[in-house]
Design a protein around this motif. Structure first.
Motif: not given
Length: 351
Positions: A231-233, A245-249
């Motif tokens: 889970r990122t967000l 940051a991982k989600f945007r990546e």
């Protein structure tokens, strides 16, 4: 006597309860069996509908000519048509007349989940079984985009036609944005109406977060994962900068795949110029090489018919019961309220 009476009353109550339970179980079982039977009937009741467009156009022309032409003109037209029909039948009998090329017309009206792909895949499968080298398939496409995996599958269905060597034309009368354009770009020829909306080569994802509200109400929320980025967000937990940051990546990765897919089928495009998430009208899209021609699907079909080609619309109709129709209408209402002109990244991954 009182003991016997009490026993009889209690026994009667027990039988009534037992009977009630048996009846309830029977009703539930009957309902389940009826739903299964209905599902099977719906599955087996799918219908493939084929319409010969040439005949419809000819009937329209006959109706107009019957009103517009005078008696001598109508007689001359009828005589000319009779001669043409006789010559065609004679040519067919002698084997001199080549079988006319066919144009198969399919429709795709997309929602956020690309639900129409269920019919599209059956229609394409049907056409692939009968298509010949000189034939062509035209898709009348309308979609504002939606979920990445759903529109990826829809585009892959169109790619089946290209991979089989079938000429594929995509016609956009109103809208082919984001996931819709992902499908459109697969076409060997893309035709757009002058004011149709084209492009929106971008990815969007949005998620609400109720962490501060829960914190104010002194409500704890726990989530346990295995894997750094399972889970990122989250909706209820506290999001971190690392997770963002991982989600945007991941969004950038998805956008890169989208750009690569479009560039594969439209190599003449300046992909960095058009993959900004912007959209353009049909005439502007022509200048950017997003489309190949400005016209309507009606023009394409009419020209094909005038050139002597047989034009057929092909549609698979999936029968559905009352519950299925209610669920479908609810889903469409939600899709309209949530729809965005951008590919939607799935936020919640499968467990």
């Amino acid at each position: 006597m009182e003991l016997i009476a009490d026993f009889a009353v209690n026994y009667g109550l027990f039988l009534a309860k037992a009977l009630t339970v048996v009846i309830a179980i029977g009703l539930v079982a009957g309902w389940i069996l009826s739903m299964i039977a209905q599902a099977r009937a719906e599955r087996d009741g799918d219908q493939l509908k084929i319409t010969h467009v040439n005949e419809r156009l000819e009937r329209m022309a006959d109706t107009l000519n019957a009103t517009l032409l005078n008696d001598s003109e109508r007689k001359a037209r009828a005589k000319r048509k009779k001669v043409e029909d006789k010559q065609r039948r004679k040519a067919e009998k002698l084997g001199k007349r080549h079988k006319p090329a066919r144009l198969f017309v399919l429709d795709f009206d997309g929602d956020i989940r690309a639900s129409a792909v269920e019919s599209l895949r059956d229609e394409i499968t049907a056409v692939l079984q009968v298509v010949e080298p000189e034939d062509e398939v035209m898709i009348r496409l309308e979609s504002a985009g939606g979920m990445v995996h759903s529109y990826g599958l829809a585009a892959s269905q169109l790619a089946r036609l290209r991979d089989a060597g079938v000429r594929l034309t995509i016609c956009v009368d109103r809208l082919a944005a984001s996931g819709g354009y992902m499908m459109a770009c697969v076409g060997e020829r893309v035709v757009a109406a002058p004011f149709s909306i084209i492009g929106s080569i971008g990815v969007v994802a949005q998620i609400p977060n109720f962490h501060r509200l829960l914190k104010d109400k002194q409500i704890d929320f726990e989530m346990h994962t295995a894997g750094d980025y399972k889970r990122t967000l989250t909706v209820f937990g506290e999001n971190t900068e690392e997770g963002r940051a991982k989600f945007r990546e991941e969004l950038e990765d998805t956008h890169g795949l989208f750009k690569h897919f479009v560039a594969r089928y439209r190599p003449s495009l300046d992909i960095n110029r058009v993959a900004t998430g912007e959209h353009w009208y049909g005439s502007q899209a022509l200048d950017l090489a997003l489309v190949d021609e400005v016209a309507t699907s009606d023009d394409v079909m009419l020209i094909a018919a005038r050139d002597g080609r047989d034009v057929f619309t092909v549609a698979v109709h999936h029968k559905s019961g009352l519950l299925s129709r209610i669920a479908e209408q609810s889903r469409l209402a939600i899709s309209r309220s949530l729809g965005e002109s951008g590919l939607a990244k799935v936020v919640h991954r499968p467990q």
